[in-house]
Scaffold this active site. Structure first.
Site, PDB file in Angstrom:
ATOM      1  N   THR A 117      -0.462  16.307  20.431  1.00 30.68           N
ATOM      2  CA  THR A 117      -1.112  15.080  20.894  1.00 30.68           C
ATOM      3  C   THR A 117      -1.118  15.124  22.350  1.00 30.68           C
ATOM      4  O   THR A 117      -0.219  15.872  23.059  1.00 30.68           O
ATOM      5  CB  THR A 117      -0.328  14.011  20.438  1.00 30.68           C
ATOM      6  OG1 THR A 117      -0.341  12.806  21.406  1.00 30.68           O
ATOM      7  CG2 THR A 117       1.438  14.304  20.421  1.00 30.68           C
TER       8      THR A 117
ATOM      9  N   SER B  38       7.953   9.148  23.661  1.00 29.51           N
ATOM     10  CA  SER B  38       8.707   8.825  22.604  1.00 29.51           C
ATOM     11  C   SER B  38       9.310   9.891  21.734  1.00 29.51           C
ATOM     12  O   SER B  38       9.035  11.073  22.002  1.00 29.51           O
ATOM     13  CB  SER B  38       7.778   7.916  21.628  1.00 29.51           C
ATOM     14  OG  SER B  38       6.819   8.939  20.630  1.00 29.51           O
TER      15      SER B  38
ATOM     16  N   TYR C  99       8.924  10.728  18.668  1.00 33.00           N
ATOM     17  CA  TYR C  99       7.823  11.195  18.160  1.00 33.00           C
ATOM     18  C   TYR C  99       7.077  12.383  18.934  1.00 33.00           C
ATOM     19  O   TYR C  99       6.779  13.446  18.491  1.00 33.00           O
ATOM     20  CB  TYR C  99       6.873  10.391  17.447  1.00 33.00           C
ATOM     21  CG  TYR C  99       5.438  10.604  17.328  1.00 33.00           C
ATOM     22  CD1 TYR C  99       4.959  11.652  16.241  1.00 33.00           C
ATOM     23  CD2 TYR C  99       4.459  10.427  18.425  1.00 33.00           C
ATOM     24  CE1 TYR C  99       3.747  12.233  16.203  1.00 33.00           C
ATOM     25  CE2 TYR C  99       3.121  10.778  18.319  1.00 33.00           C
ATOM     26  CZ  TYR C  99       2.907  11.909  17.072  1.00 33.00           C
ATOM     27  OH  TYR C  99       1.608  12.167  17.221  1.00 33.00           O
ATOM     28  N   HIS C 100       6.541  11.713  20.048  1.00 32.49           N
ATOM     29  CA  HIS C 100       5.965  12.791  20.868  1.00 32.49           C
ATOM     30  C   HIS C 100       6.953  14.098  21.429  1.00 32.49           C
ATOM     31  O   HIS C 100       6.169  15.172  21.553  1.00 32.49           O
ATOM     32  CB  HIS C 100       5.529  12.146  22.194  1.00 32.49           C
ATOM     33  CG  HIS C 100       4.228  10.985  22.052  1.00 32.49           C
ATOM     34  ND1 HIS C 100       4.521   9.707  21.951  1.00 32.49           N
ATOM     35  CD2 HIS C 100       2.888  11.328  21.596  1.00 32.49           C
ATOM     36  CE1 HIS C 100       3.332   8.992  21.639  1.00 32.49           C
ATOM     37  NE2 HIS C 100       2.397   9.905  21.614  1.00 32.49           N
TER      38      HIS C 100
ATOM     39  N   LYS D  95       6.549  16.598  18.676  1.00 36.09           N
ATOM     40  CA  LYS D  95       5.490  17.510  18.941  1.00 36.09           C
ATOM     41  C   LYS D  95       5.553  18.474  19.894  1.00 36.09           C
ATOM     42  O   LYS D  95       5.059  19.529  19.888  1.00 36.09           O
ATOM     43  CB  LYS D  95       4.148  16.670  19.194  1.00 36.09           C
ATOM     44  CG  LYS D  95       3.745  15.638  18.375  1.00 36.09           C
ATOM     45  CD  LYS D  95       3.124  16.489  17.209  1.00 36.09           C
ATOM     46  CE  LYS D  95       2.209  15.489  16.359  1.00 36.09           C
ATOM     47  NZ  LYS D  95       1.851  16.078  15.200  1.00 36.09           N
TER      48      LYS D  95
HETATM   49  P1  NAD Z   1      -1.045   9.861   8.706  1.00 31.50           P
HETATM   50  O1  NAD Z   1       0.416   9.547   8.667  1.00 31.50           O
HETATM   51  O2  NAD Z   1      -2.082   8.943   8.157  1.00 31.50           O
HETATM   52  O3  NAD Z   1      -1.010  11.228   7.653  1.00 31.50           O
HETATM   53  C1  NAD Z   1       0.292  12.338   7.608  1.00 31.50           C
HETATM   54  C2  NAD Z   1      -0.101  12.752   6.336  1.00 31.50           C
HETATM   55  O4  NAD Z   1       1.156  13.898   6.241  1.00 31.50           O
HETATM   56  C3  NAD Z   1       0.339  11.664   5.218  1.00 31.50           C
HETATM   57  O5  NAD Z   1      -0.499  11.723   4.275  1.00 31.50           O
HETATM   58  C4  NAD Z   1       1.751  11.967   4.896  1.00 31.50           C
HETATM   59  O6  NAD Z   1       2.016  11.555   3.539  1.00 31.50           O
HETATM   60  C5  NAD Z   1       1.789  13.577   5.009  1.00 31.50           C
HETATM   61  N1  NAD Z   1       3.142  14.109   5.390  1.00 31.50           N
HETATM   62  C6  NAD Z   1       3.851  13.723   6.296  1.00 31.50           C
HETATM   63  N2  NAD Z   1       5.176  14.556   6.325  1.00 31.50           N
HETATM   64  C7  NAD Z   1       5.003  15.368   5.200  1.00 31.50           C
HETATM   65  C8  NAD Z   1       5.607  16.173   4.625  1.00 31.50           C
HETATM   66  N3  NAD Z   1       7.162  16.727   5.257  1.00 31.50           N
HETATM   67  N4  NAD Z   1       5.260  17.004   3.575  1.00 31.50           N
HETATM   68  C9  NAD Z   1       4.154  16.775   3.033  1.00 31.50           C
HETATM   69  N5  NAD Z   1       3.168  15.839   3.526  1.00 31.50           N
HETATM   70  C10 NAD Z   1       3.916  14.948   4.534  1.00 31.50           C
HETATM   71  O7  NAD Z   1      -1.184  10.369  10.231  1.00 31.50           O
HETATM   72  P2  NAD Z   1      -2.802  10.688  10.714  1.00 31.50           P
HETATM   73  O8  NAD Z   1      -3.231   9.644  11.647  1.00 31.50           O
HETATM   74  O9  NAD Z   1      -3.758  11.322   9.888  1.00 31.50           O
HETATM   75  O10 NAD Z   1      -2.301  12.033  11.912  1.00 31.50           O
HETATM   76  C11 NAD Z   1      -2.109  13.189  11.225  1.00 31.50           C
HETATM   77  C12 NAD Z   1      -1.902  14.322  12.445  1.00 31.50           C
HETATM   78  O11 NAD Z   1      -2.455  13.951  13.613  1.00 31.50           O
HETATM   79  C13 NAD Z   1      -0.497  13.928  12.814  1.00 31.50           C
HETATM   80  O12 NAD Z   1       0.256  15.269  13.062  1.00 31.50           O
HETATM   81  C14 NAD Z   1      -0.423  13.076  14.076  1.00 31.50           C
HETATM   82  O13 NAD Z   1       0.417  13.435  14.972  1.00 31.50           O
HETATM   83  C15 NAD Z   1      -1.857  13.886  14.775  1.00 31.50           C
HETATM   84  N6  NAD Z   1      -2.540  12.699  15.651  1.00 31.50           N
HETATM   85  C16 NAD Z   1      -3.146  11.493  15.251  1.00 31.50           C
HETATM   86  C17 NAD Z   1      -3.562  10.733  16.033  1.00 31.50           C
HETATM   87  C18 NAD Z   1      -4.016   9.555  15.581  1.00 31.50           C
HETATM   88  O14 NAD Z   1      -4.541   8.596  16.283  1.00 31.50           O
HETATM   89  N7  NAD Z   1      -4.056   9.146  14.038  1.00 31.50           N
HETATM   90  C19 NAD Z   1      -3.599  11.202  17.388  1.00 31.50           C
HETATM   91  C20 NAD Z   1      -3.200  12.226  17.900  1.00 31.50           C
HETATM   92  C21 NAD Z   1      -2.456  13.104  16.934  1.00 31.50           C
END
Ligand code: NAD
Length: 393
Positions: free
Chosen positions: A144, A179, A181-182, A185
């Site tokens: 991120t 955070s 969370y961050h 990463k």
């Molecule tokens: P999301 O929560 O919608 O999807 C994550 C998926 O991973 C979910 O379906 C969850 O069930 C699965 N998951 C989580 N932990 C797991 C585990 N231990 N084993 C198996 N499955 C697992 O999130 P998203 O918005 O699709 O984000 C996806 C990725 O992109 C993340 O790593 C997030 O940090 C990154 N990201 C997202 C955004 C955003 O704006 N949505 C921005 C920057 C980075």
């Protein structure tokens, strides 16, 4: 190529799986559905009615003729991870499977620990499984832009040249995340860079900005393929939140002064960026970082855009500046480089009136599903939480 999409049931993962399948790759989704469980924990749901993964995948087969495989399990379960890596020996693994909400990680100790354990150990298991069963495979990891924080200098793509006491080196760009969370990463990035260096793994760390939108060319083809659209205070990303707030007549919740500036991108660019990374893999042992966003906006600017777009649809929206529950600079310098994906051929979908229109219309269409209680921020970075989501025993 054979591509595993970890977290393929989530907001970014599902449309990416469809996009890669459509592009002719053999796709297998890995997910443990924890995101759906967290909806139950928080008492919220996606604005859009998402279908169970089995039904989504069946619908995709009907619509496209393409098969997407599914592996259900937890990345924390080593036997599961080594099992699917040994069976599939993929060419690329796209890793979205993490707890990704900053507010969730700031709820309390238990949620911070869950987030860092889930994210850091899941990625570590994956790194060992790649080393042991698919050492040639390309790990595309979602990081991120929040890893960098908001330094008072330009943000580079992963690395910066430093001159110190007359000597020079290119070093990882300093990280000042906002955070737990961050921070998870940042820890991942270090572990991945280390694994590349010592084992010769190849990896692309995509430092993604805040994603908006919900529709892609593939999710549009059938209503059963519909993507998530989170709007609650914990998982909703800011522009998506503003659109549903406008649609239900709720003031747009700008935290503090609203000068917080971040990189943003359309979900249609998320899926394309991942494809570009897969199609152009790094060398053996290379760890590279792409800043994956297309435009910078302040929160205040986004709110103004939503107010304007709403007015054109005859919806009156207004902004409310709330006390900021986060600890962050509310006015600051921000200039982040993002040329590497453009150099590979990304043609960005910039934020347009038509996109805002479409988001507002989706929000209006599903406004009956909106739970107003889920909108106002309750998770406070300073620990002054007004209620408990899951009190610790
Ligand atoms: P999301 O929560 O919608 O999807 C994550 C998926 O991973 C979910 O379906 C969850 O069930 C699965 N998951 C989580 N932990 C797991 C585990 N231990 N084993 C198996 N499955 C697992 O999130 P998203 O918005 O699709 O984000 C996806 C990725 O992109 C993340 O790593 C997030 O940090 C990154 N990201 C997202 C955004 C955003 O704006 N949505 C921005 C920057 C980075």
């Amino acid at each position: 190529m054979k591509v595993l999409v970890l977290g393929g049931d989530g907001y970014c993962g599902w449309p990416t799986a469809l996009h890669l399948s459509d592009a002719g790759h053999e796709v297998i989704i890995v997910d443990n559905f924890v995101r759906r469980q967290i909806d139950h924990e928080l008492g919220v749901q996606s604005l859009t009615p998402i279908r169970p993964l089995a039904e989504r995948v069946r619908a995709w087969k009907e619509v496209s003729g393409q098969e997407i495989g599914v592996e259900v399990g937890d990345l924390l379960d080593w036997e599961f991870v080594r099992g699917f890596m040994r069976r599939h020996r993929p060419d690329a693994v796209v890793h979205f499977a993490e707890q990704r909400a900053a507010p969730y990680s700031m709820i309390d100790r238990a949620h911070a620990v869950y987030t860092q354990h889930n994210n850091v150990i899941g990625t570590l298991n994956l790194l060992f499984a790649i080393r042991d069963f698919a050492p040639e495979c390309h790990l595309v990891k979602l990081g991120t832009m929040g890893e960098y924080g908001t330094p008072n200098i330009d943000i580079e793509e992963g690395f910066i040249e430093i001159e110190h006491n007359g000597r020079k080196d290119v070093l990882p760009y300093p990280k000042q995340p906002g955070s737990f969370y961050h921070l998870s990463k940042v820890h991942d990035s270090h572990n991945i860079m280390f694994a590349c260096r010592i084992w010769g793994i190849r990896s692309t760390d995509l430092n993604q900005g805040v994603v908006y939108g919900t529709i892609t060319e593939q999710t549009e083809r059938d209503e059963r393929l519909i993507n998530r659209f989170d709007y609650d205070e914990v998982f909703g990303t800011v522009l998506n939140r503003f659109c549903i707030q406008a649609a239900i007549g709720h003031p747009l919740t700008v935290y503090g002064r609203g000068g917080q500036t971040r990189g943003f991108l359309d979900i249609r660019d998320t899926v394309r960026c991942v494809e570009l990374a897969i199609d152009n893999p790094p060398e053996e042992g290379e760890y590279r970082v792409f800043n994956q966003f297309t435009e910078e906006f302040s929160v205040r600017e986004l709110a103004e855009k939503v107010v304007e777009a709403s007015a054109k649809l005859g919806v009156e929206a207004r902004v409310e500046n709330l006390p900021n529950p986060r600890v962050e600079a509310e006015e600051h310098y921000y200039n982040a480089k993002h040329t590497k994906l453009l150099d590979l051929g990304l043609e960005p979908h910039y934020l347009s009136e038509s996109l805002l229109d479409s988001l507002l219309n989706i929000a209006l269409e599903h406004r009956d599903r909106v739970d107003v209680e889920a909108i106002m921020p309750r998770v406070d970075w300073r620990g002054n939480r007004r209620d408990e989501v899951t009190p610790e025993p």
